[in-house]
Design a protein around this motif. Structure first.
Motif, PDB file in Angstrom:
ATOM      1  N   THR A  43      -3.414  -1.545 -36.234  1.00 39.24           N
ATOM      2  CA  THR A  43      -4.195  -2.406 -35.351  1.00 39.24           C
ATOM      3  C   THR A  43      -5.211  -3.156 -36.194  1.00 39.24           C
ATOM      4  O   THR A  43      -5.922  -2.549 -37.001  1.00 39.24           O
ATOM      5  CB  THR A  43      -4.922  -1.554 -34.281  1.00 39.24           C
ATOM      6  OG1 THR A  43      -3.954  -0.778 -33.579  1.00 39.24           O
ATOM      7  CG2 THR A  43      -5.673  -2.437 -33.302  1.00 39.24           C
ATOM      8  N   ASP A  44      -5.258  -4.498 -36.017  1.00 39.80           N
ATOM      9  CA  ASP A  44      -6.241  -5.269 -36.776  1.00 39.80           C
ATOM     10  C   ASP A  44      -7.586  -5.235 -36.048  1.00 39.80           C
ATOM     11  O   ASP A  44      -7.705  -4.652 -34.969  1.00 39.80           O
ATOM     12  CB  ASP A  44      -5.749  -6.697 -37.061  1.00 39.80           C
ATOM     13  CG  ASP A  44      -5.633  -7.586 -35.832  1.00 39.80           C
ATOM     14  OD1 ASP A  44      -6.255  -7.286 -34.787  1.00 39.80           O
ATOM     15  OD2 ASP A  44      -4.925  -8.606 -35.911  1.00 39.80           O
ATOM     16  N   HIS A  46      -9.067  -7.307 -34.410  1.00 35.59           N
ATOM     17  CA  HIS A  46      -9.086  -8.045 -33.141  1.00 35.59           C
ATOM     18  C   HIS A  46      -8.313  -7.302 -32.053  1.00 35.59           C
ATOM     19  O   HIS A  46      -8.169  -7.801 -30.947  1.00 35.59           O
ATOM     20  CB  HIS A  46      -8.498  -9.443 -33.336  1.00 35.59           C
ATOM     21  CG  HIS A  46      -9.180 -10.211 -34.424  1.00 35.59           C
ATOM     22  ND1 HIS A  46     -10.475 -10.676 -34.309  1.00 35.59           N
ATOM     23  CD2 HIS A  46      -8.761 -10.568 -35.660  1.00 35.59           C
ATOM     24  CE1 HIS A  46     -10.820 -11.289 -35.431  1.00 35.59           C
ATOM     25  NE2 HIS A  46      -9.811 -11.236 -36.264  1.00 35.59           N
ATOM     26  N   LYS A  48      -5.083  -6.556 -32.209  1.00 34.70           N
ATOM     27  CA  LYS A  48      -3.657  -6.899 -32.220  1.00 34.70           C
ATOM     28  C   LYS A  48      -2.878  -5.850 -32.995  1.00 34.70           C
ATOM     29  O   LYS A  48      -3.293  -5.402 -34.064  1.00 34.70           O
ATOM     30  CB  LYS A  48      -3.444  -8.280 -32.855  1.00 34.70           C
ATOM     31  CG  LYS A  48      -1.973  -8.654 -32.880  1.00 34.70           C
ATOM     32  CD  LYS A  48      -1.726 -10.052 -33.368  1.00 34.70           C
ATOM     33  CE  LYS A  48      -0.218 -10.184 -33.473  1.00 34.70           C
ATOM     34  NZ  LYS A  48       0.341 -11.427 -33.482  1.00 34.70           N
ATOM     35  N   ARG A  49      -1.726  -5.460 -32.430  1.00 38.41           N
ATOM     36  CA  ARG A  49      -0.852  -4.488 -33.092  1.00 38.41           C
ATOM     37  C   ARG A  49       0.157  -5.209 -33.974  1.00 38.41           C
ATOM     38  O   ARG A  49       0.707  -6.232 -33.592  1.00 38.41           O
ATOM     39  CB  ARG A  49      -0.091  -3.653 -32.059  1.00 38.41           C
ATOM     40  CG  ARG A  49      -0.954  -2.728 -31.233  1.00 38.41           C
ATOM     41  CD  ARG A  49      -1.413  -1.496 -31.964  1.00 38.41           C
ATOM     42  NE  ARG A  49      -0.299  -0.624 -32.261  1.00 38.41           N
ATOM     43  CZ  ARG A  49      -0.360   0.382 -33.117  1.00 38.41           C
ATOM     44  NH1 ARG A  49      -1.481   0.640 -33.747  1.00 38.41           N
ATOM     45  NH2 ARG A  49       0.674   1.140 -33.344  1.00 38.41           N
ATOM     46  N   TRP A  50       0.373  -4.657 -35.146  1.00 40.46           N
ATOM     47  CA  TRP A  50       1.359  -5.163 -36.099  1.00 40.46           C
ATOM     48  C   TRP A  50       2.313  -4.031 -36.432  1.00 40.46           C
ATOM     49  O   TRP A  50       1.902  -2.868 -36.490  1.00 40.46           O
ATOM     50  CB  TRP A  50       0.675  -5.637 -37.376  1.00 40.46           C
ATOM     51  CG  TRP A  50      -0.250  -6.784 -37.166  1.00 40.46           C
ATOM     52  CD1 TRP A  50      -1.561  -6.718 -36.782  1.00 40.46           C
ATOM     53  CD2 TRP A  50       0.058  -8.160 -37.296  1.00 40.46           C
ATOM     54  NE1 TRP A  50      -2.081  -7.977 -36.674  1.00 40.46           N
ATOM     55  CE2 TRP A  50      -1.115  -8.889 -36.987  1.00 40.46           C
ATOM     56  CE3 TRP A  50       1.208  -8.869 -37.648  1.00 40.46           C
ATOM     57  CZ2 TRP A  50      -1.162 -10.277 -37.026  1.00 40.46           C
ATOM     58  CZ3 TRP A  50       1.153 -10.251 -37.693  1.00 40.46           C
ATOM     59  CH2 TRP A  50      -0.008 -10.938 -37.380  1.00 40.46           C
TER      60      TRP A  50
END
Length: 121
Positions: A43-44, A46, A48-50
């Motif tokens: 998770t970044d 922000h 957002k999941r990568w």
């Protein structure tokens, strides 16, 4: 409180092909015994999941782990360049087996001969 797993200055290979992972951090990716890769999420900052894949060499006695699938997309989305930094951290546990990982990147900026760093991306 997140625990920094590793921070790495990015090389040309890290940006264009795959990112080498320090051997001392391999344990965090929890690749099952007898296998040579594992997909995992990060998770970044922000939220957002990568999804990335951590791979090791199959026949070499030194595993030399790298991030392959998903990593280049992250690097391109963040416009990362050689010399920028990426930090992976352990932010918690996900179930009994997996660590929850976080990622952030910083861009290296040269201004009037002085090196500055961007806010985390």
């Amino acid at each position: 409180m997140p625990k920094i797993l590793f921070t790495k200055k990015l090389s040309k290979t890290d940006i264009e092909y795959r990112m080498a992972v320090p051997m001392k951090s391999l344990y965090a990716f929890r690749i099952p015994k007898g296998e040579h890769s594992k997909d995992f999420g990060v998770t970044d900052i922000h939220g957002k999941r990568w999804r990335f894949r951590c791979c090791t060499r199959k026949t070499d006695p030194y595993p030399k782990p790298v991030l392959s699938a998903g990593w280049i997309e992250f690097a391109k989305t963040r416009s990362l360049k050689v010399g920028d930094e990426v930090t992976f951290s352990v932010v918690g546990m996900k179930g009994a087996e997996d660590l929850e990982l976080g990622i952030q990147a910083r861009k290296k900026i040269k201004l009037f001969g002085e090196v500055l760093w961007s806010d985390p991306l």
